[in-house]
Design an enzyme around this catalytic site. Structure first.
Site, PDB file in Angstrom:
ATOM      1  N   ASP A  23       0.865  -1.180   0.000  1.00 25.62           N
ATOM      2  CA  ASP A  23       0.000   0.000   0.000  1.00 25.62           C
ATOM      3  C   ASP A  23       0.906   1.236   0.000  1.00 25.62           C
ATOM      4  O   ASP A  23       2.132   1.123  -0.184  1.00 25.62           O
ATOM      5  CB  ASP A  23      -1.001  -0.036   1.178  1.00 25.62           C
ATOM      6  CG  ASP A  23      -0.324   0.169   2.525  1.00 25.62           C
ATOM      7  OD1 ASP A  23       0.930   0.244   2.588  1.00 25.62           O
ATOM      8  OD2 ASP A  23      -1.048   0.260   3.540  1.00 25.62           O
ATOM      9  N   HIS A  24       0.325   2.416   0.226  1.00 29.85           N
ATOM     10  CA  HIS A  24       1.118   3.652   0.162  1.00 29.85           C
ATOM     11  C   HIS A  24       2.247   3.659   1.183  1.00 29.85           C
ATOM     12  O   HIS A  24       3.333   4.177   0.924  1.00 29.85           O
ATOM     13  CB  HIS A  24       0.208   4.870   0.376  1.00 29.85           C
ATOM     14  CG  HIS A  24      -0.594   4.803   1.628  1.00 29.85           C
ATOM     15  ND1 HIS A  24      -1.682   3.955   1.756  1.00 29.85           N
ATOM     16  CD2 HIS A  24      -0.457   5.433   2.817  1.00 29.85           C
ATOM     17  CE1 HIS A  24      -2.182   4.088   2.972  1.00 29.85           C
ATOM     18  NE2 HIS A  24      -1.461   4.968   3.641  1.00 29.85           N
ATOM     19  N   CYS A  73       3.222  -3.251   4.139  1.00 29.32           N
ATOM     20  CA  CYS A  73       2.381  -2.145   4.577  1.00 29.32           C
ATOM     21  C   CYS A  73       3.052  -1.575   5.825  1.00 29.32           C
ATOM     22  O   CYS A  73       4.135  -2.024   6.203  1.00 29.32           O
ATOM     23  CB  CYS A  73       0.932  -2.572   4.820  1.00 29.32           C
ATOM     24  SG  CYS A  73       0.653  -3.695   6.189  1.00 29.32           S
ATOM     25  N   GLY A  74       2.432  -0.587   6.459  1.00 26.96           N
ATOM     26  CA  GLY A  74       3.098   0.098   7.562  1.00 26.96           C
ATOM     27  C   GLY A  74       3.549  -0.836   8.665  1.00 26.96           C
ATOM     28  O   GLY A  74       4.712  -0.825   9.088  1.00 26.96           O
ATOM     29  N   THR A  75       2.641  -1.664   9.149  1.00 26.26           N
ATOM     30  CA  THR A  75       2.949  -2.592  10.238  1.00 26.26           C
ATOM     31  C   THR A  75       3.106  -4.034   9.772  1.00 26.26           C
ATOM     32  O   THR A  75       3.555  -4.891  10.536  1.00 26.26           O
ATOM     33  CB  THR A  75       1.813  -2.605  11.275  1.00 26.26           C
ATOM     34  OG1 THR A  75       0.614  -3.016  10.597  1.00 26.26           O
ATOM     35  CG2 THR A  75       1.606  -1.239  11.905  1.00 26.26           C
ATOM     36  N   HIS A 135      10.778 -23.196  10.218  1.00 21.29           N
ATOM     37  CA  HIS A 135       9.766 -23.829  11.067  1.00 21.29           C
ATOM     38  C   HIS A 135       8.353 -23.739  10.514  1.00 21.29           C
ATOM     39  O   HIS A 135       7.546 -24.642  10.741  1.00 21.29           O
ATOM     40  CB  HIS A 135       9.773 -23.179  12.462  1.00 21.29           C
ATOM     41  CG  HIS A 135      10.974 -23.542  13.282  1.00 21.29           C
ATOM     42  ND1 HIS A 135      11.045 -23.345  14.641  1.00 21.29           N
ATOM     43  CD2 HIS A 135      12.163 -24.103  12.925  1.00 21.29           C
ATOM     44  CE1 HIS A 135      12.217 -23.757  15.094  1.00 21.29           C
ATOM     45  NE2 HIS A 135      12.926 -24.209  14.079  1.00 21.29           N
ATOM     46  N   ARG A 192       7.091   0.666   8.092  1.00 22.28           N
ATOM     47  CA  ARG A 192       7.283   1.793   9.005  1.00 22.28           C
ATOM     48  C   ARG A 192       8.153   1.430  10.209  1.00 22.28           C
ATOM     49  O   ARG A 192       8.442   2.282  11.045  1.00 22.28           O
ATOM     50  CB  ARG A 192       5.921   2.310   9.488  1.00 22.28           C
ATOM     51  CG  ARG A 192       5.181   3.079   8.403  1.00 22.28           C
ATOM     52  CD  ARG A 192       3.841   3.617   8.861  1.00 22.28           C
ATOM     53  NE  ARG A 192       3.258   4.471   7.833  1.00 22.28           N
ATOM     54  CZ  ARG A 192       1.953   4.657   7.661  1.00 22.28           C
ATOM     55  NH1 ARG A 192       1.084   4.047   8.449  1.00 22.28           N
ATOM     56  NH2 ARG A 192       1.514   5.459   6.716  1.00 22.28           N
ATOM     57  N   HIS A 208       8.307 -30.250  11.929  1.00 23.05           N
ATOM     58  CA  HIS A 208       7.566 -29.050  11.521  1.00 23.05           C
ATOM     59  C   HIS A 208       6.508 -29.347  10.457  1.00 23.05           C
ATOM     60  O   HIS A 208       5.559 -28.586  10.303  1.00 23.05           O
ATOM     61  CB  HIS A 208       8.543 -27.980  11.018  1.00 23.05           C
ATOM     62  CG  HIS A 208       9.540 -27.591  12.060  1.00 23.05           C
ATOM     63  ND1 HIS A 208       9.185 -26.954  13.222  1.00 23.05           N
ATOM     64  CD2 HIS A 208      10.880 -27.805  12.138  1.00 23.05           C
ATOM     65  CE1 HIS A 208      10.265 -26.766  13.968  1.00 23.05           C
ATOM     66  NE2 HIS A 208      11.302 -27.274  13.340  1.00 23.05           N
ATOM     67  N   ARG A 229       3.243 -29.907  12.228  1.00 25.65           N
ATOM     68  CA  ARG A 229       2.733 -28.648  12.800  1.00 25.65           C
ATOM     69  C   ARG A 229       2.151 -27.744  11.712  1.00 25.65           C
ATOM     70  O   ARG A 229       1.089 -27.141  11.899  1.00 25.65           O
ATOM     71  CB  ARG A 229       3.862 -27.943  13.558  1.00 25.65           C
ATOM     72  CG  ARG A 229       4.308 -28.762  14.753  1.00 25.65           C
ATOM     73  CD  ARG A 229       5.582 -28.251  15.382  1.00 25.65           C
ATOM     74  NE  ARG A 229       6.007 -29.146  16.450  1.00 25.65           N
ATOM     75  CZ  ARG A 229       7.180 -29.057  17.070  1.00 25.65           C
ATOM     76  NH1 ARG A 229       8.046 -28.118  16.728  1.00 25.65           N
ATOM     77  NH2 ARG A 229       7.488 -29.903  18.025  1.00 25.65           N
TER      78      ARG A 229
END
Ligand code: RB5
Length: 148
Positions: A10-11, A67-69, A100, A111, A135, A138
């Site tokens: 995104d932006h 994206c930011g986060t 894993h 960000r 793994h 799982r």
């Protein structure tokens, strides 16, 4: 033939995506840039679904989102069957997301990390194999009804 890797942001992730598109080319991959194509404000879900659909239907083996986060992109991408979208914030988490968790979509929080770190995490994501063994059970349990 070079592996095609869908990538989108995104932006908030736009500038970093531009750097990573170049990095993918430098590494010999064929980036498929699905947008966004400017820093103008836009909504992340459509980009996440676009990349995740390609991994879900097998058109692509793996993809990259920013994206930011990293959170919004991962929520949307992980709605797709067989998609394991990992938000990563350092090289160790990136390595483990492959070894894993067999992550097939790398989600970068633009960000919260720098360009060089992002490029390093991209390389780690691309180069680290799934460890298999215990793994496998799982990872298979993720999609199992009521657990493994
Ligand atoms: C955009 O401002 C921001 O909300 C988005 O990039 C992302 O962090 C959402 O999870």
């Amino acid at each position: 033939m070079a592996e095609v890797i869908p990538i989108a942001a995104d932006h908030a992730g736009y500038e970093m995506k531009q750097r990573l598109v170049e990095e993918l080319r430098r590494l010999g991959y064929e980036p498929l840039d699905l947008g966004t194509h400017s820093s103008e404000s836009t909504d992340y879900p459509a980009y996440a679904h676009d990349v995740a659909e390609r991994v879900e239907d097998g058109t692509a083996k793996r993809g990259v989102l920013l994206c930011g986060t990293g959170l919004g992109m991962s929520y949307a991408a992980n709605r797709h069957k067989g998609v394991r979208a990992a938000v990563v914030w350092n090289d160790e988490v990136t390595r483990l997301s492959r070894e894993h968790n067999d992550a097939n979509v790398l989600v970068l929080p633009s960000r919260c990390i720098g360009d060089d770190e992002a490029a390093r995490m991209l390389r780690t994501f691309l180069d680290t194999p799934f460890a298999g063994g215990r793994h496998i059970r799982r990872v298979e349990g993720i999609d199992a009804e009521g657990g493994a």
